[in-house]
Enzyme design. Structure first.
Site, short mmCIF file in Angstrom:
data_model
loop_
_atom_site.label_atom_id
_atom_site.label_comp_id
_atom_site.label_asym_id
_atom_site.label_seq_id
_atom_site.Cartn_x
_atom_site.Cartn_y
_atom_site.Cartn_z
CG ASP A 189 -2.19 0.82 0.97
OD1 ASP A 189 -3.23 0.57 1.58
OD2 ASP A 189 -2.10 1.73 0.11
C1 GLC Z 1 -4.35 4.40 -0.21
C2 GLC Z 1 -5.24 3.23 0.16
C3 GLC Z 1 -5.32 2.18 -0.89
C4 GLC Z 1 -5.19 2.82 -2.27
C5 GLC Z 1 -3.79 3.38 -2.37
C6 GLC Z 1 -3.58 4.10 -3.71
O1 GLC Z 1 -3.60 4.79 0.89
O2 GLC Z 1 -4.97 2.57 1.39
O3 GLC Z 1 -6.60 1.55 -0.74
O4 GLC Z 1 -5.39 1.84 -3.27
O5 GLC Z 1 -3.47 4.23 -1.30
O6 GLC Z 1 -4.45 5.18 -3.83
#
Ligand code: GLC
Length: 751
Positions: free
Chosen positions: A259
């Site tokens: 993430d």
């Molecule tokens: C965010 C979220 C994740 C998302 C990623 C990209 O922090 O936790 O769900 O896909 O970053 O936007």
């Protein structure tokens, strides 16, 4: 493919390999493409980037892909990722709402249409479906998932993966799915986002892993790790779950992406002393691609060169990234995604918008309808529309807006205005702010309500009160909305309360005082039209809750599939039992609850055969009849319980459901085909087994509205068959010769 991957690997420098493992910021979620500057383009030419996220647009991405393919040494195409979680430009209901349709086909279709739009715009990877089971409504991201139940979550996870990825991943309208966030992200202590999850191996296996198992089994080509740790091991460094479970046991062969910046955050977790150590930990654990921390590309080269990090570990990750690019057909034709003509044609197309209205209508949950006040008459003289969200066109877009625009949204007010007759007067007043303590607007709201024949009172949360980093410590209506509601309800006018928002709210007093209560969540671009369809009866509500509504934050966590304990909660205050002394035992509304404008009768339960062996299918049959005067959809739910086992089992477990349309007077026989291995659990040694003995089954209109119950016996034990894949109960439906439905006047004239 394998040959080509090996060939490429042999050609690649270490920098190019680490580049493939790097996902860079293409923009901000509110300002896509804005960060792809000349420095980024130089990195692309050097083969130092494998993927961008927060990018979109056929023209922009075709040019960026051209740069990678034509101007870098090896010409390896890029992955372009975006959070298309409930729509790309045609925004559908937030996932928590769509799950309330209990309609996997509709949920799959919404993902399919989102993929049509996103791929036309050059996006080839979505960070969806979000499949985290959530049992704590304080958690803001409860809005993004399918609620509290693992079985329903698994069904919805598989449906979305099928929708996004389509028939073949290499089709130009197939979007690489990425179930997230692996795993137990919804179990954060206190419902606080990002907080530590301390779940037992059994709870992990029986509650939080099943939706991911189903998504992997449905063929998901990628997966995203969660921010949280599980009992001190951050998921971004969780080798045993990523390697032994996800890859070795489940056979997942796609790529794992971290993430946002989560690899660097291993330092904050306290498991890595510096960036390079964090990167080595994540890569060894099985995280193939680094979302935006830059550590893989900047800090790992040195470790490999000094022999601290084996090249084999890097190569294994690069292979998985290259394979996914092959699966998407990017080596065959890097420009198959992104087509401006297709972009014009499919994005926000009439059929997509029409479908948004249809699925929104199915996601609305009628919680209460005393006196059958709903549906309202379209020719009502004077309708008062009160509440801070009635005119809001941003809130309905929900948590992940992708390319969604408020201008695309039909507000509640616009929907109602479009639905009522020419002589209906609709007077609107906000009454109060969404949040804040001013009561200055109350008088105007009361004046309009007094003068009206009926009142629609819209309360709840907007899009920014749930979603990521939006956990709340309280579950009440924000601001002075309760006071506004009490003033309006005190007028004793026919009042319909419409709730909006991204989580179950604690509204016991409202459930008591409001004669009519409708949960409409955040339904996307067609919110106003869909709510009006239900309020005026063009659509018969059919949604059922996928999360329990607690009486207050103090009752949390509360969910239907709990264990019985040695002292089950008792209403007898003299008994010491598992309950609070200052709160009722039951929630305000239970899992699976939802009413209709018609009524359904359940009868003729049969459970056959009465005795079964391992590998058998139990058939649970019943007849459901529409007893009312109008057609309706009922979601028939099947629950099971193993009353005695070596590990105490939940008092109820959803093991099947079917959404059924019945004309007035029509009856249908449903047969749930229940595989015995669905009824197992992980025993004291954590091996999966189904124990012999009695099993109870119950069929109901909700977890708390059981209409029929029965039982059967398992003769012998089922064990050591290894962990079953995701098993679903199939339902056969036979419509009985419909009793003569009440004919309306026109029908008599037909031949
Ligand atoms: C965010 C979220 C994740 C998302 C990623 C990209 O922090 O936790 O769900 O896909 O970053 O936007």
């Amino acid at each position: 493919m394998e040959h080509h991957v090996e060939e490429l690997l042999n050609e690649m420098t270490l920098d190019e390999k680490l580049g493939q493992l790097t996902q860079s910021r293409g923009g901000r979620s509110k300002d896509l493409n804005s960060l792809v500057d000349d420095e980024q383009k130089a990195l692309v030419r050097q083969g130092r980037i494998g993927s961008y996220l927060h990018v979109a647009g056929a023209e922009f991405l075709t040019e960026l892909q051209r740069l990678a393919v034509k101007e870098s040494r090896l010409g390896i195409p890029l992955l372009f990722g975006l959070d298309v979680v409930h729509g790309y430009r045609t925004i559908f209901p937030v996932p928590l709402a769509a799950a309330c349709s209990w309609d996997p086909d509709a949920v799959e279709q919404a993902a399919r249409l989102a993929a049509e739009e996103a791929t036309a715009a050059g996006v080839n990877w979505t960070f969806a479906p979000m499949v985290d089971v959530a049992r704590d409504p304080r958690w803001g991201r409860i809005v993004e998932g399918a609620g509290e139940d693992p079985y329903l979550g698994a069904v919805m996870a598989a449906a979305q993966v099928r929708g996004y990825q389509g028939e073949r991943l290499s089709d130009p309208n197939s979007l690489l799915a990425c179930p997230k966030h692996f795993v137990a992200y919804g179990a954060g202590v206190g419902g606080r986002d990002y907080d530590s999850a301390d779940v037992s191996p059994r709870t992990l296996a029986e509650v939080y892993l099943p939706p991911f198992r189903a998504a992997v089994q449905a063929g998901a080509g990628s997966l995203m790790t969660a921010f949280n740790d599980i009992a001190g091991i951050p998921m971004t460094a969780h080798q045993s779950l990523l390697q032994e479970v996800l890859r070795d046991r489940w056979g997942f062969s796609g790529l794992v992406v971290s993430d946002w910046n989560a690899i660097d955050e291993l330092r904050a977790h306290g498991v890595a002393g510096d960036r390079a150590a964090a990167g080595a930990l994540a890569l060894r654990a099985g995280v193939d691609m680094d979302m935006v921390s830059g550590i893989y590309e900047q800090d790992l080269g040195r470790l490999v060169e000094t022999g601290q990090l084996p090249t084999a570990v890097v190569d294994a990750a690069v292979r998985r990234v290259l394979r996914v690019k092959h699966w998407l057909g990017l080596f065959e034709d890097p420009f198959r995604y992104g087509n401006t003509a297709r972009e014009q044609r499919v994005i926000l197309s009439q059929s997509h918008v029409a479908f948004a209205r249809e699925i929104a209508g199915k996601s609305i949950v009628l919680l209460k309808n005393d006196g059958d006040l709903l549906p309202l008459d379209k020719n009502i003289e004077n309708l008062a529309l009160i509440g801070p969200l009635a005119d809001d066109r941003k809130a309905p877009l929900g948590s992940w807006k992708a390319l969604g625009q408020p201008d695309d949204v039909v507000s509640l007010r616009a929907g109602i205005l479009a639905a009522v007759g020419p002589n209906t007067e609709v007077q609107a007043a906000a009454g109060c702010d969404l949040d804040g303590d001013s009561t200055a607007g109350f008088a105007e709201a009361e004046r309009l309500a007094k003068a009206a024949d009926a009142v629609v009172l819209v309360l709840g949360e907007d899009d920014d009160m749930s979603g990521e980093a939006r956990s709340r410590s309280r579950l009440e209506l924000p601001g002075v909305q309760r006071q506004l509601a009490e003033r309006v309800l005190a007028l004793k006018k026919p009042t319909v309360v419409v709730l909006m928002g991204g989580r179950p709210l604690a509204i016991p007093w409202l459930a008591e005082q409001a004669p009519v209560l409708v949960e409409t969540w955040l339904l996307g671009v067609q919110m106003g039209s869909a709510v009006a369809d239900v309020l005026f009866g063009d659509v018969n509500p059919s949604g059922k809750l996928v999360t329990t509504f607690p009486v207050g934050v103090g009752q949390v966590p509360i969910f239907y599939g709990h264990r019985n304990t040695g002292r089950p909660a008792s209403t007898d205050p003299s008994k010491d039992s598992a309950r609070y002394i200052d709160a009722p035992i039951q929630p305000v509304f239970p899992f699976g609850h939802g009413l209709s404008y018609t009524t359904f009768n359940y009868a003729d339960l049969e459970v056959t055969p009465p005795e079964v062996d391992a590998g058998d299918i139990v058939q649970v049959r019943c007849t459901v009849t529409n007893r009312g005067k109008r057609a309706g959809d009922e979601v028939v739910q099947l629950y099971a319980r193993d009353p005695v086992a070596s590990v105490a089992q939940p008092v109820q477990k959803l093991v099947g459901f079917h959404r059924l349309r019945l004309q007035p007077g029509e009856a249908a026989t449903l047969t749930f085909n229940l595989p015995v291995e669905m009824l197992g659990y992980y025993d004291a040694e954590m091996s999966y087994r189904v124990e012999p003995g009695e099993f109870r089954v119950a069929i109901g209109a909700s977890s708390a509205d059981v209409r029929l119950d029965g039982s059967f016996r398992l003769r012998e034990e089922v064990r050591d068959q290894g962990e079953p894949g995701s098993v679903f109960s199939r339902v056969d439906v036979t419509k009985n010769s419909a009793e003569t439905p009440p004919l309306d006047s026109d029908a008599k004239l037909q031949p």
